[in-house]
Scaffold this motif. Sequence first.
Motif, mmCIF file in Angstrom:
data_model
loop_
_atom_site.group_PDB
_atom_site.id
_atom_site.type_symbol
_atom_site.label_atom_id
_atom_site.label_comp_id
_atom_site.label_asym_id
_atom_site.label_seq_id
_atom_site.Cartn_x
_atom_site.Cartn_y
_atom_site.Cartn_z
ATOM 1 N N SER A 17 9.052 -1.437 10.061
ATOM 2 C CA SER A 17 9.543 -1.094 8.988
ATOM 3 C C SER A 17 11.102 -1.443 8.738
ATOM 4 C CB SER A 17 9.657 0.643 8.756
ATOM 5 O OG SER A 17 10.405 0.896 9.910
ATOM 6 N N TRP A 18 11.834 -2.344 9.569
ATOM 7 C CA TRP A 18 12.941 -2.585 9.624
ATOM 8 C C TRP A 18 13.333 -3.718 8.535
ATOM 9 C CZ3 TRP A 18 16.837 0.686 10.269
ATOM 10 C CH2 TRP A 18 16.614 1.995 11.072
ATOM 11 N N PRO A 19 12.273 -4.816 8.541
ATOM 12 C CA PRO A 19 12.756 -5.807 7.716
ATOM 13 C C PRO A 19 12.547 -5.146 6.042
ATOM 14 C CG PRO A 19 11.316 -6.516 9.231
ATOM 15 C CD PRO A 19 11.401 -4.858 9.367
ATOM 16 N N LEU A 20 11.742 -4.395 5.729
ATOM 17 C CA LEU A 20 11.772 -3.623 4.475
ATOM 18 C C LEU A 20 13.097 -3.009 4.358
ATOM 19 C CD1 LEU A 20 9.813 -3.246 1.957
ATOM 20 C CD2 LEU A 20 8.783 -1.392 3.368
ATOM 21 N N ALA A 21 13.417 -2.133 5.217
ATOM 22 C CA ALA A 21 14.549 -1.320 5.118
ATOM 23 C C ALA A 21 15.877 -2.164 4.730
ATOM 24 C CB ALA A 21 14.718 -0.246 6.261
ATOM 25 N N TYR A 22 15.923 -3.248 5.643
ATOM 26 C CA TYR A 22 17.182 -4.294 5.557
ATOM 27 C C TYR A 22 16.989 -4.817 4.111
ATOM 28 C CZ TYR A 22 19.875 -8.506 6.068
ATOM 29 O OH TYR A 22 20.424 -9.619 5.636
ATOM 30 N N GLU A 23 15.813 -5.177 3.521
ATOM 31 C CA GLU A 23 15.755 -5.661 2.111
ATOM 32 C C GLU A 23 16.302 -4.543 1.063
ATOM 33 O OE1 GLU A 23 15.423 -8.953 1.149
ATOM 34 O OE2 GLU A 23 15.465 -9.585 3.143
ATOM 35 N N ALA A 72 12.387 5.765 6.479
ATOM 36 C CA ALA A 72 13.249 6.719 5.924
ATOM 37 C C ALA A 72 14.501 6.122 5.049
ATOM 38 C CB ALA A 72 13.850 7.655 6.997
ATOM 39 N N VAL A 73 14.789 4.980 5.462
ATOM 40 C CA VAL A 73 15.925 4.271 4.904
ATOM 41 C C VAL A 73 15.559 3.908 3.448
ATOM 42 C CG1 VAL A 73 17.216 2.214 4.802
ATOM 43 C CG2 VAL A 73 17.227 3.382 6.935
ATOM 44 N N VAL A 74 14.280 3.403 3.619
ATOM 45 C CA VAL A 74 13.486 2.960 2.118
ATOM 46 C C VAL A 74 13.434 4.236 1.356
ATOM 47 C CG1 VAL A 74 11.604 1.923 0.945
ATOM 48 C CG2 VAL A 74 12.461 0.835 3.262
#
Length: 90
Positions: A17-23, A72-74
């Motif tokens: 999920s972190w690449p999606l959150a980063y973007e 959760a960031v997204v």
Amino acid sequence: MHEIIGLVGSLLFAVCSWPLAYESVKHRTAVEIKWSFVVIWFLAALFSAVYAVGVQKYVLLPNYLSGGLGIAVVLYIKIRETVKGKHHGN
């Protein structure tokens, strides 16, 4: 061999999920990500964490929590966009 496969899968879940959150953070938007995707992913991480606690497999918790925090960031960005859009009359 099963343990290695499980470990690899668990680690991938922890970081996927972190690449999606980063973007989403980088571009300050998650408008292209469907609500259903974000909600289902977040619930999957939450229920998996509850399961890990229930069966006392605490070694899985960091993976499930990491995956859940990334999504959760997204989720936060999507909620912020929705509230902001309502305030601007969109």
